[in-house]
Each structure stands twice: as C-alpha cells, then as structure tokens.
Write a protein that holds these residues in place. Structure first.
Motif, PDB file in Angstrom:
ATOM      1  N   PHE A  24      -1.904  12.790 -22.346  1.00 35.11           N
ATOM      2  CA  PHE A  24      -1.284  13.467 -23.496  1.00 35.11           C
ATOM      3  C   PHE A  24      -0.301  12.635 -24.305  1.00 35.11           C
ATOM      4  O   PHE A  24      -0.367  12.582 -25.548  1.00 35.11           O
ATOM      5  CB  PHE A  24      -0.546  14.576 -23.027  1.00 35.11           C
ATOM      6  N   HIS A  25       0.200  11.782 -23.429  1.00 38.56           N
ATOM      7  CA  HIS A  25       1.368  10.809 -24.261  1.00 38.56           C
ATOM      8  C   HIS A  25       0.746   9.758 -25.026  1.00 38.56           C
ATOM      9  O   HIS A  25       1.010   9.606 -26.334  1.00 38.56           O
ATOM     10  CB  HIS A  25       2.080  10.110 -23.087  1.00 38.56           C
ATOM     11  N   THR A  28      -1.384  11.408 -28.093  1.00 39.22           N
ATOM     12  CA  THR A  28      -0.777  11.776 -29.110  1.00 39.22           C
ATOM     13  C   THR A  28      -0.153  10.687 -29.873  1.00 39.22           C
ATOM     14  O   THR A  28      -0.190  10.711 -31.046  1.00 39.22           O
ATOM     15  CB  THR A  28       0.512  12.491 -28.437  1.00 39.22           C
ATOM     16  N   VAL A  64      -2.369  16.056 -32.946  1.00 40.74           N
ATOM     17  CA  VAL A  64      -0.911  15.882 -32.452  1.00 40.74           C
ATOM     18  C   VAL A  64      -0.500  17.393 -32.198  1.00 40.74           C
ATOM     19  O   VAL A  64       0.124  17.507 -31.242  1.00 40.74           O
ATOM     20  CB  VAL A  64      -0.181  15.121 -33.436  1.00 40.74           C
ATOM     21  N   LEU A  65      -0.544  18.481 -33.019  1.00 42.95           N
ATOM     22  CA  LEU A  65      -0.107  19.704 -32.686  1.00 42.95           C
ATOM     23  C   LEU A  65      -0.865  20.315 -31.597  1.00 42.95           C
ATOM     24  O   LEU A  65       0.133  20.647 -30.497  1.00 42.95           O
ATOM     25  CB  LEU A  65      -0.370  20.405 -33.853  1.00 42.95           C
ATOM     26  N   SER A  68       0.207  18.228 -28.337  1.00 45.82           N
ATOM     27  CA  SER A  68       1.632  18.805 -27.952  1.00 45.82           C
ATOM     28  C   SER A  68       1.775  20.056 -27.372  1.00 45.82           C
ATOM     29  O   SER A  68       2.540  20.065 -26.491  1.00 45.82           O
ATOM     30  CB  SER A  68       2.390  18.516 -29.397  1.00 45.82           C
ATOM     31  N   ARG A  71       0.562  19.454 -23.902  1.00 44.83           N
ATOM     32  CA  ARG A  71       1.491  18.578 -23.151  1.00 44.83           C
ATOM     33  C   ARG A  71       2.705  19.450 -22.779  1.00 44.83           C
ATOM     34  O   ARG A  71       2.976  19.356 -21.559  1.00 44.83           O
ATOM     35  CB  ARG A  71       1.887  17.677 -24.121  1.00 44.83           C
ATOM     36  N   VAL A  72       3.146  20.066 -23.412  1.00 44.34           N
ATOM     37  CA  VAL A  72       4.314  21.078 -23.005  1.00 44.34           C
ATOM     38  C   VAL A  72       3.949  22.160 -22.052  1.00 44.34           C
ATOM     39  O   VAL A  72       4.616  22.391 -20.814  1.00 44.34           O
ATOM     40  CB  VAL A  72       5.113  21.737 -24.381  1.00 44.34           C
ATOM     41  N   HIS A  98      13.969  11.650 -27.011  1.00 48.43           N
ATOM     42  CA  HIS A  98      12.747  12.520 -26.455  1.00 48.43           C
ATOM     43  C   HIS A  98      12.919  13.734 -27.162  1.00 48.43           C
ATOM     44  O   HIS A  98      11.573  14.282 -27.554  1.00 48.43           O
ATOM     45  CB  HIS A  98      12.752  12.554 -25.045  1.00 48.43           C
ATOM     46  N   TYR A 102       9.759  15.177 -29.394  1.00 49.44           N
ATOM     47  CA  TYR A 102       9.310  16.352 -29.061  1.00 49.44           C
ATOM     48  C   TYR A 102       9.290  17.321 -30.491  1.00 49.44           C
ATOM     49  O   TYR A 102       8.487  17.834 -30.883  1.00 49.44           O
ATOM     50  CB  TYR A 102      10.011  17.194 -28.116  1.00 49.44           C
ATOM     51  N   ILE A 105       6.446  15.906 -32.829  1.00 54.83           N
ATOM     52  CA  ILE A 105       5.380  16.173 -32.703  1.00 54.83           C
ATOM     53  C   ILE A 105       5.078  17.723 -33.051  1.00 54.83           C
ATOM     54  O   ILE A 105       3.790  18.174 -33.128  1.00 54.83           O
ATOM     55  CB  ILE A 105       4.793  15.729 -31.498  1.00 54.83           C
ATOM     56  N   PHE A 106       5.797  18.677 -33.135  1.00 53.86           N
ATOM     57  CA  PHE A 106       5.772  20.065 -33.560  1.00 53.86           C
ATOM     58  C   PHE A 106       6.135  20.139 -34.830  1.00 53.86           C
ATOM     59  O   PHE A 106       5.189  20.800 -35.616  1.00 53.86           O
ATOM     60  CB  PHE A 106       6.517  20.845 -32.459  1.00 53.86           C
TER      61      PHE A 106
END
Length: 189
Positions: A24-25, A28, A64-65, A68, A71-72, A98, A102, A105-106
């Motif tokens: 994911f990192h 993204t 990306v969305l 993200s 990922r979360v 960080h 975050y 990316i949202f």
C-alpha cells in the motif's frame, strides 16, 4: 504471574510492516508520482495531450484514494509495528509529517473531485463509463477548490521530499531500521 494485556500485545507487535502495508505504501507513492507527473506535463488547454494526461491524473488520484482507504482499514485490522526508540522531538516530527501525509492522500483526491464537480463536470475515469458527481456547479466554490488543490499539490512535493529525506537520514546517520522496515516485510507475515 499475571501478564498485562498491553505487555502481551506489545510483545506480539512486529518490528516491521506487513507485506500488504508495504505494498500500500509503495503503490500509493507510485500513484502520487504518476499523478504529479501527469499534471506537470499535460500540455496546453484543448490539446489531445492535455486530455490524455488529465485522464491519467484523475486515475492516479482515484487510485490514491482507494489505496488510502484500504491502507487505513488494513492498519486498523492488522496494527502497526512498534515505534523505534527515538527522542520525543523525533517522534513528534515523525507523527506530524505522517499525519500531514495521511491528510494529503485523503484530502487531495477529494478536493480534486469537488473541484471538477463545481466546474459543472463529472469526474470521468478515462476508458470507463464511470462518472462521479458529488457536488453541484458552483463557480465561487470551484475557484476556491482549484486554488486549494493547486496549493496542496505543490506542498506535496515538499512534504514527500521531507519524508524521503528523513528516511535517508535515519538510514545513513542514525543507522536505525526506519527505512529498512518499509522495504522488507516482517518474517511472521
């Protein structure tokens, strides 16, 4: 002897990120790089180049969305590796950067969607019939959203650069596992 739940949990926390978290990192990061590149080389208004690269930019933002969110959700379900021992200042700075990443990316993809919608258009994902319209046409909001999307996009260059520089400094100066644990998954994963 009784062992506290937090002691048990902390002893089971990995020293490294999981394979999926690492995926994911870096996925993204790649999507962000493609999105930034696409918008920088898109060409003049009305050109076929601009249409093509704007489509790539919109796909990159959508990816990306989506990544993200996944990922979360993965982080909430799987957890995160234990923090490395650092000074309070380093921990504060790391957490602040960080958090900003975050938010980036949202917020940035959502601003992009809102910006396109308030111009009177739906977000069209090139090569599909997917059209996303969350907001009505609003010229005043559109200008504000355009400016915000542009400003945050430019800020992203600096924020991502700071993040990468910090990883390199941790690896070369502090000689800790900050960088390597995002490159190599934990053994139990």
């Amino acid at each position: 002897m009784l062992v506290s739940e937090s002691a048990t949990r902390s002893s089971s926390i990995s020293a490294s990120w999981s394979r999926l978290a690492i995926f994911f990192h870096w996925a993204t990061a790649l999507a962000i790089a493609i999105g930034l590149l696409a918008i920088e080389i898109r060409g003049p208004k009305g050109s076929a180049s601009r249409v093509f690269w704007t489509g790539i930019h919109m796909w990159a933002g959508t990816i990306v969305l989506c990544l993200s969110v996944l990922r979360v959700l993965w982080m909430l379900w799987h957890g995160t590796p234990r923090e490395l021992p650092h000074s309070r200042v380093q921990l504060f700075l790391a957490r602040a950067v960080h958090l900003a990443l975050y938010l980036l990316i949202f917020v940035q993809p959502l601003l992009g969607i809102a910006m396109v919608n308030t111009s009177g258009s739906a977000v069209q994902l090139a090569g599909t019939s997917v059209q996303l319209r969350l907001f009505a046409k609003d010229p005043v909001a559109h200008q504000f959203l355009h400016d915000a999307h542009f400003l945050i996009g430019n800020t992203a260059f600096w924020l991502i650069g700071l993040h990468a520089l910090a990883a390199i400094v941790h690896h070369t100066v502090f000689k800790d596992a900050t960088l390597t644990r995002m490159l190599k998954a934990s053994k139990d994963d």
